[in-house]
Design an enzyme around this catalytic site. Structure first.
Site, mmCIF file in Angstrom:
data_model
loop_
_atom_site.group_PDB
_atom_site.id
_atom_site.type_symbol
_atom_site.label_atom_id
_atom_site.label_comp_id
_atom_site.label_asym_id
_atom_site.label_seq_id
_atom_site.Cartn_x
_atom_site.Cartn_y
_atom_site.Cartn_z
ATOM 1 N N LYS A 101 0.798 -1.221 0.000
ATOM 2 C CA LYS A 101 0.000 0.000 0.000
ATOM 3 C C LYS A 101 0.840 1.286 0.000
ATOM 4 O O LYS A 101 0.422 2.303 -0.564
ATOM 5 C CB LYS A 101 -0.951 0.011 1.194
ATOM 6 C CG LYS A 101 -2.036 -1.051 1.166
ATOM 7 C CD LYS A 101 -3.041 -0.815 0.058
ATOM 8 C CE LYS A 101 -4.225 -1.782 0.165
ATOM 9 N NZ LYS A 101 -5.211 -1.569 -0.921
ATOM 10 N N GLU A 123 -10.228 5.756 3.056
ATOM 11 C CA GLU A 123 -10.887 4.647 3.727
ATOM 12 C C GLU A 123 -9.856 3.545 3.942
ATOM 13 O O GLU A 123 -8.807 3.537 3.315
ATOM 14 C CB GLU A 123 -12.033 4.109 2.857
ATOM 15 C CG GLU A 123 -11.607 3.148 1.746
ATOM 16 C CD GLU A 123 -10.673 3.730 0.691
ATOM 17 O OE1 GLU A 123 -9.846 2.962 0.147
ATOM 18 O OE2 GLU A 123 -10.749 4.939 0.421
ATOM 19 N N SER A 388 1.440 -9.769 -0.883
ATOM 20 C CA SER A 388 1.120 -8.342 -0.811
ATOM 21 C C SER A 388 1.307 -7.731 0.568
ATOM 22 O O SER A 388 1.407 -6.509 0.695
ATOM 23 C CB SER A 388 -0.318 -8.110 -1.281
ATOM 24 O OG SER A 388 -1.228 -8.896 -0.524
#
Length: 408
Positions: A101, A123, A388
């Site tokens: 991210k 969010e 991830s």
């Protein structure tokens, strides 16, 4: 390489088009006032992000702050357990903050800084996007509001604590199912009132244009690195590339490095408890075309045509739609989208942990589970998995729900 009429030599120049469409998916379905804000972001991205100064600054941040490039690891013991297929993982769990991210959050926050914005709004579901954006906001000296569903706040307590320590304002959302969709709704509502001084940093390849394109572009560093590293490590490309898909940011970044190669690509959705509506979040597998959160894609709908309730053990995957580029790649047939359920995912979580010393995020464990199934079918070759994120955020929840599973 051409695939079903699409020239992948030109793919990133042609898609999305100027209106933000990947084929029929994407676009901008928001109020006229917010369209002006999106146009401002689009123009800034096309201008600033192509400048040498911006690119060099982002490269410096990735190297000196994020710790990129992240490595590829060969999963020798896990590979041996299932035959001759060799499994590898791209270690985004080793990216600063523990997931992919931060790749787009640092880019979005740098863009916000260049645009003169004072606040970032977002969010979060699993909390990794929230942590990453809170980190980016702290790095650049920006205010940060993170909207998070009450259910996810309980499941992801470590990440909630991290966000608060980093200085973010974590706003609990108690509407509807109290998960990711409702958090997006609340964040959009807040942004509509603050867009002059803030930028909405969407956490995946979803939302109105330019975010599906912009997040993909920032995340493409994963696939570009992975392709080069795998060639250097093995002398050839992998036979298959696998990544989990909720909104789809980690997958879009990973796939970007291999779309123009003779490589099979698989996106893995959460089947959850089963195929019944409300028991899963596999929108690409069971959904239909529809508009939500400002973009047209494939989504899960209830009887009234509204976004359906969804479920996944992974908070980062429980979203009733997927990025428009994923819908496009599915229609083309360039990427195959398939599912694994909760039980397969938890088995993979413990197998990777016990055999390789890598505790994966539950989201990433979906990709590992599918790669194991694929390895059993392939008999030979190699599979590259995008790991991830790391599983620190999930350990308490998994132990409470499943105990320590003895997987053989």
């Amino acid at each position: 390489m051409k695939f079903n009429g699409v020239d992948f030599d030109r793919y990133f120049k042609d898609y999305p088009n100027e209106e933000g469409y990947f084929g029929k998916y994407g676009g901008v379905y928001i109020t006229e006032e917010l369209k002006k804000a999106m146009q401002e972001i689009t123009e800034a991205y096309y201008t600033i992000c192509k400048s040498r100064k911006f690119i060099n600054e982002l490269r410096r941040i990735r190297k000196e702050f994020q710790g990129r490039p992240t490595p590829i690891s060969h999963l020798e013991r896990l590979s041996n357990k299932f035959g001759n297929v060799q499994l590898y993982v791209k270690r985004e769990d080793l990216n600063h903050t523990g997931a992919h991210k931060l790749n787009h959050c640092m880019g979005e926050a740098l863009l916000a800084k260049y645009m003169g914005k004072k606040k970032v709004i977002a969010e979060t579901g699993a909390g990794q996007h929230g942590v990453a954006l809170a980190t980016a906001a702290a790095y650049f000296g920006l205010e940060c509001d993170i909207y998070m569903g009450a259910v996810d706040i309980l499941k992801q307590a470590p990440n909630v604590a991290r966000m608060k320590i980093l200085g973010a304002n974590v706003i609990e959302v108690n509407d509807g199912a109290k998960t990711l969709k409702e958090a997006v709704d609340a964040a959009f509502m807040a942004y509509s009132k603050e867009y002059k001084d803030a930028i909405y940093c969407i956490g995946s390849v979803v939302g109105p244009h330019p975010f599906p394109m912009m997040v993909r572009d920032f995340q493409s560093v994963v696939g570009i690195e992975a392709r080069s590293q795998f060639l250097e490590m093995t002398g050839e490309l992998p036979d298959a590339v696998v990544a989990c898909v909720g909104g789809g940011s980690n997958a879009a970044g990973m796939f970007a490095g291999f779309l123009n190669d003779p490589v099979d690509i698989y996106g893995v959705e959460p089947l959850g408890r089963g195929a019944k509506l409300g028991d899963h979040a596999a929108s690409l597998t069971y959904g239909e075309e529809g508009v939500m959160h400002g973009f047209n894609s494939i989504m899960l709908k209830d009887e009234s045509g509204n976004p359906a309730p969804v479920y996944s053990i992974a908070s980062g995957l429980d979203y009733p739609s997927s990025g428009p580029e994923h819908a496009f790649l599915k229609d083309l047939g360039r990427v195959k989208y398939d599912v694994v359920d909760d039980e397969e995912t938890i088995d993979a979580f413990f197998l990777l942990s016990k055999l390789e010393g890598i505790i994966p995020a539950i989201e990433s464990a979906h990709a590992v589970a599918y790669a194991i199934k694929l390895a059993k079918k392939m008999k030979k070759g190699s599979i590259l998995i995008n790991l991830s994120g790391r599983g620190d955020k999930d350990m308490d929840y998994i132990i409470k729900k499943y105990g320590i599973r003895d997987v053989k």
